[in-house]
Design a protein around this motif. Sequence first.
Motif, PDB file in Angstrom:
ATOM      1  N   UNK A  54       0.835  -1.200   0.000  1.00  0.00           N
ATOM      2  CA  UNK A  54       0.000   0.000   0.000  1.00  0.00           C
ATOM      3  C   UNK A  54       0.873   1.256   0.000  1.00  0.00           C
ATOM      4  N   UNK A  55       1.898   1.254   0.851  1.00  0.00           N
ATOM      5  CA  UNK A  55       2.780   2.425   0.929  1.00  0.00           C
ATOM      6  C   UNK A  55       3.500   2.643  -0.395  1.00  0.00           C
ATOM      7  N   UNK A  56       4.011   1.547  -1.003  1.00  0.00           N
ATOM      8  CA  UNK A  56       4.714   1.681  -2.272  1.00  0.00           C
ATOM      9  C   UNK A  56       3.811   2.144  -3.396  1.00  0.00           C
ATOM     10  N   UNK A  57       2.581   1.595  -3.452  1.00  0.00           N
ATOM     11  CA  UNK A  57       1.655   1.995  -4.511  1.00  0.00           C
ATOM     12  C   UNK A  57       1.262   3.461  -4.380  1.00  0.00           C
ATOM     13  N   UNK A  58       0.893   3.875  -3.155  1.00  0.00           N
ATOM     14  CA  UNK A  58       0.484   5.261  -2.970  1.00  0.00           C
ATOM     15  C   UNK A  58       1.645   6.231  -3.187  1.00  0.00           C
ATOM     16  N   UNK A  59       2.879   5.810  -2.821  1.00  0.00           N
ATOM     17  CA  UNK A  59       4.042   6.656  -3.099  1.00  0.00           C
ATOM     18  C   UNK A  59       4.274   6.829  -4.580  1.00  0.00           C
ATOM     19  N   UNK A  60       4.101   5.718  -5.343  1.00  0.00           N
ATOM     20  CA  UNK A  60       4.245   5.810  -6.796  1.00  0.00           C
ATOM     21  C   UNK A  60       3.181   6.711  -7.410  1.00  0.00           C
ATOM     22  N   UNK A  61       1.950   6.575  -6.920  1.00  0.00           N
ATOM     23  CA  UNK A  61       0.868   7.435  -7.416  1.00  0.00           C
ATOM     24  C   UNK A  61       1.165   8.901  -7.099  1.00  0.00           C
ATOM     25  N   UNK A  62       1.669   9.163  -5.890  1.00  0.00           N
ATOM     26  CA  UNK A  62       1.987  10.542  -5.524  1.00  0.00           C
ATOM     27  C   UNK A  62       3.084  11.142  -6.392  1.00  0.00           C
ATOM     28  N   UNK A  63       4.135  10.360  -6.648  1.00  0.00           N
ATOM     29  CA  UNK A  63       5.221  10.854  -7.506  1.00  0.00           C
ATOM     30  C   UNK A  63       4.710  11.093  -8.925  1.00  0.00           C
ATOM     31  N   UNK A  64       3.882  10.150  -9.429  1.00  0.00           N
ATOM     32  CA  UNK A  64       3.321  10.339 -10.767  1.00  0.00           C
ATOM     33  C   UNK A  64       2.443  11.566 -10.855  1.00  0.00           C
ATOM     34  N   UNK A  65       1.621  11.801  -9.826  1.00  0.00           N
ATOM     35  CA  UNK A  65       0.765  12.997  -9.830  1.00  0.00           C
ATOM     36  C   UNK A  65       1.599  14.268  -9.779  1.00  0.00           C
ATOM     37  N   UNK A  66       2.692  14.255  -8.972  1.00  0.00           N
ATOM     38  CA  UNK A  66       3.557  15.433  -8.899  1.00  0.00           C
ATOM     39  C   UNK A  66       4.230  15.705 -10.246  1.00  0.00           C
ATOM     40  N   UNK A  67       4.707  14.649 -10.922  1.00  0.00           N
ATOM     41  CA  UNK A  67       5.319  14.829 -12.239  1.00  0.00           C
ATOM     42  C   UNK A  67       4.307  15.335 -13.262  1.00  0.00           C
ATOM     43  N   UNK A  68       3.065  14.835 -13.164  1.00  0.00           N
ATOM     44  CA  UNK A  68       2.025  15.296 -14.091  1.00  0.00           C
ATOM     45  C   UNK A  68       1.717  16.779 -13.873  1.00  0.00           C
ATOM     46  N   UNK A  70       3.752  18.993 -12.604  1.00  0.00           N
ATOM     47  CA  UNK A  70       4.911  19.763 -13.075  1.00  0.00           C
ATOM     48  C   UNK A  70       4.908  19.887 -14.589  1.00  0.00           C
ATOM     49  N   UNK A  71       4.577  18.782 -15.288  1.00  0.00           N
ATOM     50  CA  UNK A  71       4.554  18.820 -16.748  1.00  0.00           C
ATOM     51  C   UNK A  71       3.474  19.770 -17.249  1.00  0.00           C
ATOM     52  N   UNK A  72       2.301  19.714 -16.631  1.00  0.00           N
ATOM     53  CA  UNK A  72       1.216  20.611 -17.042  1.00  0.00           C
ATOM     54  C   UNK A  72       1.597  22.065 -16.770  1.00  0.00           C
ATOM     55  N   UNK A  73       2.179  22.329 -15.591  1.00  0.00           N
ATOM     56  CA  UNK A  73       2.563  23.701 -15.269  1.00  0.00           C
ATOM     57  C   UNK A  73       3.650  24.241 -16.177  1.00  0.00           C
ATOM     58  N   UNK A  74       4.640  23.408 -16.530  1.00  0.00           N
ATOM     59  CA  UNK A  74       5.727  23.864 -17.392  1.00  0.00           C
ATOM     60  C   UNK A  74       5.269  24.104 -18.828  1.00  0.00           C
ATOM     61  N   UNK A  75       4.205  23.427 -19.265  1.00  0.00           N
ATOM     62  CA  UNK A  75       3.708  23.595 -20.627  1.00  0.00           C
ATOM     63  C   UNK A  75       2.565  24.608 -20.728  1.00  0.00           C
ATOM     64  N   UNK A  76       2.105  25.104 -19.617  1.00  0.00           N
ATOM     65  CA  UNK A  76       1.021  26.102 -19.625  1.00  0.00           C
ATOM     66  C   UNK A  76       1.416  27.331 -18.820  1.00  0.00           C
ATOM     67  N   UNK A  77       2.697  27.679 -18.863  1.00  0.00           N
ATOM     68  CA  UNK A  77       3.162  28.822 -18.072  1.00  0.00           C
ATOM     69  C   UNK A  77       2.485  30.111 -18.500  1.00  0.00           C
ATOM     70  N   UNK A  78       2.379  30.332 -19.807  1.00  0.00           N
ATOM     71  CA  UNK A  78       1.762  31.560 -20.292  1.00  0.00           C
ATOM     72  C   UNK A  78       0.303  31.644 -19.880  1.00  0.00           C
ATOM     73  N   UNK A  79      -0.402  30.520 -19.972  1.00  0.00           N
ATOM     74  CA  UNK A  79      -1.804  30.507 -19.562  1.00  0.00           C
ATOM     75  C   UNK A  79      -1.946  30.790 -18.075  1.00  0.00           C
ATOM     76  N   UNK A  80      -1.059  30.222 -17.263  1.00  0.00           N
ATOM     77  CA  UNK A  80      -1.114  30.475 -15.817  1.00  0.00           C
ATOM     78  C   UNK A  80      -0.857  31.947 -15.514  1.00  0.00           C
ATOM     79  N   UNK A  81       0.068  32.570 -16.254  1.00  0.00           N
ATOM     80  CA  UNK A  81       0.310  34.002 -16.057  1.00  0.00           C
ATOM     81  C   UNK A  81      -0.921  34.817 -16.429  1.00  0.00           C
TER      82      UNK A  81
END
Length: 391
Positions: A54-68, A70-81
């Motif tokens: 359970x700990x390993x699965x939820x940790x993997x999900x958390x890391x994947x969500x954080x990377x997602x 980050x990817x969305x934020x880095x590709x939509x910087x102008x929109x966020x501004x």
Amino acid sequence: MARRLRQPLPGAQPRLRFEMPPEQDEEAPSAPDSESTAKFGDPGPRMSSQHPLYVGFMGTVGVGAALLVYWIGSNTTQLLLWIVTALFIALGLDPVVRWLEGKKVPRPAGILVSVAVLALAVTGFFATLIPTIVQQVTQVVQEAPHWIQDFIDSDFFRTVDSQFGVRDRISQELEKFVNNPEAMSGIFGGVVGFGSTVANGLFGALIVLVLSLYFLSAMPAMKKWGYRLAPRSRRARVEALSEEITGSVGNYVIGQVCVALLNATFAFIVMSIVGVPFALLLAFVVALLAFIPLVGGMIAGVLVTLIALTAGWQTAVVFAICYFAYLQFEAYFISPRIMQKAVAVPGAVAVISVIAGGSVLGVLGALIAIPTAAAIMLLVKEIFIVRQDKH
């Protein structure tokens, strides 16, 4: 046929709205559903949250969500501004809209009036800026051949040319540049890039204007939804803190607008009296720079003083004395009275916030730095310090 006509004709149906569920007066304790248990059986024991899988699965999900994220934020910087800019404008215009509501003006009409005034001010700035720039560039292009010919005919150039052969060297370099396809494509690419930058700027201004309209019209509903996301026991506290933060940001924006307008008006009067060229355009520039707290007025004064040197050092000195004296009067008498209902941030924190915001988001970061610092200080004071005092 008659029976068919008695039925209602098909037409536009009322649109289903995504309404918020009503608040419950008391929460009933959850009980197991006997029908579902009887139908599907006992689900059995659940996996413990301390289990390694359970700990390993939820940790993997958390890391994947954080990377997602980050990817969305880095590709939509102008929109966020754009979103941050529109939200900042909406928070600044919301006190004006509420004031108009207090004067029996409907909220939609107040929103249209506020945004129309803002759009007219921005349009007036660019309507003054663009013709002046075009006029000055045209004058430079027309006078440039005469300046070059006068320099070539001067004794200094003749002396240097006789010793180093500058004329032949310049002719060779110009011939190479004209015959170089990469250089010519670079010029064409620069022109295209400038055109795309202008087009993107106009598109961004339109997006910010539309988002500001939506945020202003939906501000009460957005606040209501945000408060409902908090636990019920803390909802009143969250609402009080949020209202104080948004009110402080709105008062800060309105106060900064008033300070900038007074600053630009005074600068325009002084420039018109002493004869500084392009007084109206420079007044717009002063108003824009005066929005930047602490350092904006100083930058505007130095910039206008340097431009005033073209009209003579006496003109520059008189303007500098009058304008910097006004900055002292503004700092000690005008700003404290206008900003008395806005945020209160210590000077050191304000300077650090402006520098940090400007380095991260440029001019927008410098504008929102002080309200953000005030909001953080308020949260620390009302939540962290109160919690620490209880222990």
